[in-house]
Scaffold this motif. Structure first.
Motif, PDB file in Angstrom:
ATOM      1  N   UNK A  53       0.608  -1.604  -0.024  1.00 31.70           N
ATOM      2  CA  UNK A  53      -0.425  -0.014   0.024  1.00 31.70           C
ATOM      3  C   UNK A  53       0.583   1.608  -0.010  1.00 31.70           C
ATOM      4  N   UNK A  57       3.877   5.899  -4.791  1.00 33.45           N
ATOM      5  CA  UNK A  57       3.834   7.257  -5.132  1.00 33.45           C
ATOM      6  C   UNK A  57       3.350   7.273  -6.335  1.00 33.45           C
ATOM      7  N   UNK A  58       2.644   8.528  -6.453  1.00 29.90           N
ATOM      8  CA  UNK A  58       1.951   8.812  -7.574  1.00 29.90           C
ATOM      9  C   UNK A  58       2.057  11.007  -7.482  1.00 29.90           C
ATOM     10  N   UNK A  60       1.701  14.357  -7.341  1.00 27.15           N
ATOM     11  CA  UNK A  60       0.017  15.392  -7.226  1.00 27.15           C
ATOM     12  C   UNK A  60      -0.004  16.547  -8.533  1.00 27.15           C
ATOM     13  N   UNK A  64      -3.413  21.027  -8.822  1.00 23.35           N
ATOM     14  CA  UNK A  64      -2.919  21.515  -6.923  1.00 23.35           C
ATOM     15  C   UNK A  64      -2.304  21.576  -5.953  1.00 23.35           C
ATOM     16  N   UNK A  67      -2.257  25.269  -7.109  1.00 24.54           N
ATOM     17  CA  UNK A  67      -3.069  26.819  -6.146  1.00 24.54           C
ATOM     18  C   UNK A  67      -2.398  26.707  -4.871  1.00 24.54           C
ATOM     19  N   UNK A  68      -1.960  25.609  -4.710  1.00 27.22           N
ATOM     20  CA  UNK A  68      -0.642  25.779  -3.255  1.00 27.22           C
ATOM     21  C   UNK A  68       0.325  26.523  -3.393  1.00 27.22           C
ATOM     22  N   UNK A  75       0.347  35.134   0.410  1.00 25.66           N
ATOM     23  CA  UNK A  75       0.694  34.456   2.088  1.00 25.66           C
ATOM     24  C   UNK A  75       1.235  35.601   2.217  1.00 25.66           C
TER      25      UNK A  75
ATOM     26  N   UNK B  25       7.792  22.919   0.303  1.00 27.95           N
ATOM     27  CA  UNK B  25       7.030  22.894  -0.487  1.00 27.95           C
ATOM     28  C   UNK B  25       6.688  21.455  -1.725  1.00 27.95           C
ATOM     29  N   UNK B  29       5.862  17.586  -0.764  1.00 31.76           N
ATOM     30  CA  UNK B  29       4.786  18.138  -1.070  1.00 31.76           C
ATOM     31  C   UNK B  29       4.513  16.234  -1.625  1.00 31.76           C
ATOM     32  N   UNK B  30       4.831  15.517  -2.889  1.00 31.45           N
ATOM     33  CA  UNK B  30       4.216  14.129  -2.513  1.00 31.45           C
ATOM     34  C   UNK B  30       4.355  13.875  -2.424  1.00 31.45           C
ATOM     35  N   UNK B  33       1.429  13.951   0.438  1.00 27.40           N
ATOM     36  CA  UNK B  33       0.047  13.708  -0.420  1.00 27.40           C
ATOM     37  C   UNK B  33       0.214  12.332  -0.532  1.00 27.40           C
ATOM     38  N   UNK B  34       0.956  11.675  -0.884  1.00 27.53           N
ATOM     39  CA  UNK B  34       0.723  10.229  -1.571  1.00 27.53           C
ATOM     40  C   UNK B  34       0.479   9.526   0.590  1.00 27.53           C
ATOM     41  N   UNK B  37      -3.365  10.242   0.433  1.00 27.32           N
ATOM     42  CA  UNK B  37      -4.024   9.226  -0.244  1.00 27.32           C
ATOM     43  C   UNK B  37      -4.812   7.641   0.663  1.00 27.32           C
ATOM     44  N   UNK B  38      -2.806   7.716   1.315  1.00 23.12           N
ATOM     45  CA  UNK B  38      -2.884   5.885   2.090  1.00 23.12           C
ATOM     46  C   UNK B  38      -3.583   6.079   3.505  1.00 23.12           C
ATOM     47  N   UNK B  43      -8.013  10.361  -3.987  1.00 28.84           N
ATOM     48  CA  UNK B  43      -6.775  11.709  -4.178  1.00 28.84           C
ATOM     49  C   UNK B  43      -7.568  12.777  -3.879  1.00 28.84           C
ATOM     50  N   UNK B  47      -5.555  15.856  -2.138  1.00 25.90           N
ATOM     51  CA  UNK B  47      -4.797  17.172  -2.403  1.00 25.90           C
ATOM     52  C   UNK B  47      -5.547  18.233  -1.464  1.00 25.90           C
ATOM     53  N   UNK B  48      -6.307  18.234  -1.485  1.00 25.05           N
ATOM     54  CA  UNK B  48      -6.856  19.138  -0.839  1.00 25.05           C
ATOM     55  C   UNK B  48      -6.630  19.277   0.741  1.00 25.05           C
ATOM     56  N   UNK B  50      -3.601  18.011   1.209  1.00 31.25           N
ATOM     57  CA  UNK B  50      -1.839  18.265   1.293  1.00 31.25           C
ATOM     58  C   UNK B  50      -2.272  20.119   1.174  1.00 31.25           C
ATOM     59  N   UNK B  51      -2.705  20.508   0.588  1.00 29.29           N
ATOM     60  CA  UNK B  51      -3.367  22.261   0.367  1.00 29.29           C
ATOM     61  C   UNK B  51      -2.745  22.419   1.668  1.00 29.29           C
ATOM     62  N   UNK B  54      -0.262  22.190   3.915  1.00 25.35           N
ATOM     63  CA  UNK B  54       1.052  23.448   3.458  1.00 25.35           C
ATOM     64  C   UNK B  54       0.898  24.505   4.232  1.00 25.35           C
ATOM     65  N   UNK B  55      -0.743  25.264   4.359  1.00 20.99           N
ATOM     66  CA  UNK B  55      -0.868  26.264   4.282  1.00 20.99           C
ATOM     67  C   UNK B  55      -0.872  26.611   5.803  1.00 20.99           C
TER      68      UNK B  55
END
Lengths: 165, 188
Positions: A53, A57-58, A60, A64, A67-68, A75, B25, B29-30, B33-34, B37-38, B43, B47-48, B50-51, B54-55
């Protein structure tokens, strides 16, 4: 069931997180105990599933990430403005909550007085009163019939005008 | 040398320097994000989150301790964002967790039939567990952190992680069996 027949010990044995003496004891126990051997096989399978599992690794999605990046840049450039806007929105929220509280507190006694007031009493009529009422009602009905009745319709005489030939 | 660079980076981060944070970042980030997801199995949601992670990290930069490690710090924030989400979902009784067609398609590309079914069951089993157990299991076994590192991320001792991991395995086993039997029933 011995002291070593214990899933916590098996879990630690699998992770290599037992002191050497306990590790040897569990290893010897597992050889002799079929249920613990089966349990250990199941725990190993869970490890395999979880490692699998975590193996892929996919990346991002680009939108997305963009956006960040944009939000971080915003900021970083306008920290005071953002702090001010956050503070002002917090102030508006607090003011709204205070207003709601004040309105609720002012309405509370009124609501209590309404809910505490006794229900309206139902008047029961005595037979004498009933007779008087009925008589009055009859009289009133007759009068209203006379007053509001439409005027009599008399036969209308049509005036014939002779048209010139 | 790496320690010195990390210390210098943390100093820059504490001053909220944009370039330093952008570097963090891009590096992490990857990974974050993963991880999300896990935990979530979704997905779009990952993504949200992860955003948000980091904020939140950017906002808390001035409070970053000089001796902090960046990756566990980010994992801690990500874990907290995930827990917050679950708490909100519980409060407002949101929709059950389902995967969108995008994630189905992506899994179908990456794995064969056997692996796909197996991963769906793993996802369902993790989703049915309490977050304190699913986070422990994912951090320790899927992300490969030690008990000490997992404890630092979750804010508990290494000994507590070992106990929790043992219980998490038992819970996962039961949930995975249910998920697998559900899939086989659907196939009949």
């Amino acid at each position: 069931m011995t002291m070593v027949c214990d899933v916590v010990a098996l879990s630690r044995y699998l992770d290599g997180e037992l002191p050497p003496e306990q590790y040897r004891a569990v290893a010897e126990h597992v050889v002799a105990c079929a249920p613990c051997r089966a349990e250990l096989t199941a725990l190993r399978e869970i490890n395999r599933l979880m490692v699998d599992w975590g193996s892929r690794n996919v990346p991002l999605p680009i939108d997305a990430a963009n956006r960040t990046r944009a939000e971080i840049g915003r900021r970083a450039r306008f920290p005071r403005l953002l702090a001010l806007s956050r503070a002002s929105s917090a102030a508006v929220g607090t003011a709204a909550a205070a207003l709601l509280l004040m309105v609720t507190m002012n309405l509370a006694p009124l609501y209590q007085s309404i809910s505490a007031s006794p229900p309206p009493r139902v008047q029961t009529r005595t037979p004498e009163l009933q007779q008087i009422t009925e008589r009055y009602q009859l009289k009133h009905n007759l009068e209203s019939m006379l007053i509001h009745s439409p005027p009599p319709v008399w036969p209308v005489q049509r005036r014939h005008t002779s048209l010139p030939d | 040398m790496a320690m010195v660079l990390e210390a210098a980076l943390i100093e820059q981060l504490r001053r909220q320097e944009e370039d330093a944070f952008t570097l963090v970042y891009e590096r992490h980030k990857t990974q974050i994000f993963n991880y999300l997801y896990r935990l979530s199995g979704d997905w779009e949601l990952a993504g949200d989150l992860t955003h948000d992670t980091f904020l939140s990290a950017y906002e808390s930069l001035p409070k970053l301790r000089p001796d902090s490690n960046i990756a566990p710090w980010l994992y801690r924030i990500a874990t907290n964002r995930f827990r917050d989400l679950l708490r909100r979902r519980r409060v407002i009784n949101w929709l059950p967790w389902t995967d969108g067609p995008a994630s189905e398609a992506r899994l179908a590309v990456t794995g064969g039939e056997e692996t796909l079914s197996e991963r769906e069951s793993v996802k369902a089993a993790l989703a049915s567990m309490k977050p304190e157990y699913s986070t422990c299991l994912v951090l320790r076994l899927a992300e490969g952190f030690s008990s000490e590192e997992t404890g630092a991320i979750l804010g508990i001792s290494a000994e507590a992680v070992r106990m929790r991991l043992s219980r998490a395995r038992v819970m996962f086993k039961a949930a995975y069996e249910i998920a697998e039997s559900g899939e086989h029933d659907d196939g009949l």
